[in-house]
Design an enzyme around this catalytic site. Structure first.
Site, PDB file in Angstrom:
ATOM      1  N   THR A  29       9.997   4.348   2.391  1.00  0.00           N
ATOM      2  CA  THR A  29       9.745   4.210   0.951  1.00  0.00           C
ATOM      3  C   THR A  29       9.822   5.573   0.265  1.00  0.00           C
ATOM      4  OG1 THR A  29       8.413   2.235   1.261  1.00  0.00           O
ATOM      5  CG2 THR A  29       8.018   3.483  -0.755  1.00  0.00           C
ATOM      6  N   LEU A  85       6.989  -1.280   7.317  1.00  0.00           N
ATOM      7  CA  LEU A  85       5.574  -0.994   7.589  1.00  0.00           C
ATOM      8  C   LEU A  85       4.720  -2.256   7.398  1.00  0.00           C
ATOM      9  CD1 LEU A  85       3.428   1.037   8.369  1.00  0.00           C
ATOM     10  CD2 LEU A  85       3.287   1.750   5.980  1.00  0.00           C
ATOM     11  N   GLU A  89     -31.062   4.801  -7.056  1.00  0.00           N
ATOM     12  CA  GLU A  89     -32.510   4.684  -7.185  1.00  0.00           C
ATOM     13  C   GLU A  89     -33.077   5.872  -7.966  1.00  0.00           C
ATOM     14  OE1 GLU A  89     -30.577   4.544  -4.541  1.00  0.00           O
ATOM     15  OE2 GLU A  89     -31.486   3.496  -2.849  1.00  0.00           O
ATOM     16  N   GLU A 134       1.297   0.332   0.009  1.00  0.00           N
ATOM     17  CA  GLU A 134       2.410   0.134  -0.918  1.00  0.00           C
ATOM     18  C   GLU A 134       3.647   0.565  -0.155  1.00  0.00           C
ATOM     19  OE1 GLU A 134       2.073   0.859  -5.123  1.00  0.00           O
ATOM     20  OE2 GLU A 134       0.138   1.809  -4.824  1.00  0.00           O
ATOM     21  N   SER A 147      14.661  -1.655  -6.334  1.00  0.00           N
ATOM     22  CA  SER A 147      13.450  -2.480  -6.432  1.00  0.00           C
ATOM     23  C   SER A 147      12.643  -2.169  -7.673  1.00  0.00           C
ATOM     24  CB  SER A 147      12.576  -2.252  -5.204  1.00  0.00           C
ATOM     25  OG  SER A 147      12.100  -0.920  -5.212  1.00  0.00           O
TER      26      SER A 147
END
Ligand code: AOF
Ligand code: ZN
Length: 368
Positions: free
Chosen positions: A200, A305, A56, A300, A172
């Site tokens: 990971t 998990l 604003e 990720e 992966s």
């Protein structure tokens, strides 16, 4: 155009402006504002950074004297509190704004209808609810945190055509193509935090930061590692990067705490899970993140998990990138979960969006 059509037209413009803050306003909401007098836009503003002027104020500055008698279209209820900046309701009243159209009320308890009442008490006409769903979607994490003291949790998974995420040996890398990876950079940049598991970190040593050249202005998300027994290596790549790392643990190992803290991590001890005392309680983890003003979380992580989050019913949105390759039934799946005894127990999601991203398919589901 009818009056409702005119209101929707200018609110769409205000939302367009608000989206300019997608990657930079965190932890504040993305907000846009358009000032209209007659059928002329006399000022536009958006919130760019926390601590900076609200939408604003930017629009009022752009309009100058032309703001008197104008209608203000704002994507969020104007604030009436002294936060990092002074109240926008005062600024609007001082400028002589005649009417305020807002997309949604502000769920922030410091505002929560009081901004609207302050304007009405001063004789300003107020309309609430124009393009409300779009405005809420733009700040889905902020609304969730204000209403439920939890962030909004989005999990991103890259998979093969047969729903596999990695070979049995863990390999992966590069299942999906460059365009999908660029898309993930944008998901990271809009997120307050990236959540992963220590598995990971140990397997891939990912950076989990934003590094696309087109996102140079974006903030860096906090990286959060669920690490019950503090196995994160002190030389993990993500530890040294801007944005910081928080490790969520149940471990009381003082020397591991000190070593990881020395490496730059913020160690947070949270409650153990009621059904598996060896792991952190994921809801407690989310509560802790909301306390740190985390709005949107991007997961990720691997099947461990992701499976735990799924079973706890904590995944709000699932984004799956599907590549045109096949990894076979010995490769890893998306979610670790015990076999279902009957189909009625299956977790379900609602299809929200499907699109082609480069050579891959992106499918978005939301919690059913
Ligand atoms: C924004 N930008 O354009 C509007 C906001 O303490 P502050 O100054 O950072 O204010 C943050 C709160 O102000 C925010 O949580 C929201 O409730 C309200 N409105 N915030 O960051 C804006 N209009
Ligand atoms: Zn404000």
């Amino acid at each position: 155009m009818s009056e409702p059509e005119i209101d929707a037209h200018y609110m769409a413009r205000a939302l367009h402006l608000a989206r300019r803050g997608l990657y930079t306003t965190d932890p504040n909401p993305r907000v846009g504002c358009v000032l209209v007098r007659g059928d002329v836009i006399v000022g536009e503003g958006w919130h760019a950074r926390s601590g900076g002027p609200h939408a604003e104020v930017g629009a009022l500055e752009a309009a100058g004297d032309a703001g008197a008698g104008a209608t203000a279209y704002v994507t969020l209820e104007p604030c009436c509190h002294h936060g990092r900046t002074p109240p926008c309701t005062d600024a609007l009243l001082n400028a002589g704004i005649a009417r305020v159209v807002m997309a949604t009320r502000d769920p922030n308890p410091a505002v929560a209808g009081q901004g609207q009442r302050a304007l009405e008490a001063a004789g300003v006409g107020v309309l609430v609810g124009v393009l409300e769903a779009d405005a809420e979607a733009l700040n889905v994490g902020f609304f969730r945190r204000m209403r439920r003291q939890r962030p909004y949790l989005r999990s991103k998974i890259a998979a093969s055509l047969d729903g596999r995420t990695a070979l049995a040996n863990g390999d992966s890398q590069w299942i999906t193509g460059a365009a999908a990876r660029a898309d993930v950079q944008r998901l990271r940049a809009r997120s307050s935090a990236i959540l992963t598991g220590v598995g990971t970190i140990l397997a891939d040593d990912p950076s989990l930061n934003v590094r696309a050249a087109e996102l140079a202005e974006a903030h860096q998300p906090l990286r959060v590692i669920a690490d019950s027994s503090l196995r994160t290596p002190v030389d993990a790549r993500t530890l040294g990067l801007e944005g910081g790392v928080m490790i969520m643990t149940i471990s009381g190992d003082v020397s591991a705490h000190r070593q990881l803290a020395d490496a730059g991590a913020d160690i947070q001890v949270v409650a153990a899970c009621a059904t598996d005392a060896r792991r952190v309680d994921l809801d407690a983890l989310l509560v802790r993140l909301a306390e740190r003003e985390i709005n949107e979380v991007l997961v990720e992580a691997g099947a461990g998990l992701n499976g735990a989050l799924l079973r706890a019913g904590l995944i709000d949105e699932l984004i799956v990138y599907i590549a045109g390759s096949v990894l076979g039934d010995t490769a890893r799946g998306m979610f670790d979960m015990p076999g279902l005894a009957n189909l009625s127990a299956r977790p379900e999601f609602t299809l929200a969006d499907v699109r082609k991203v480069g050579t891959d398919l992106r499918v978005t589901y939301t919690r059913a």
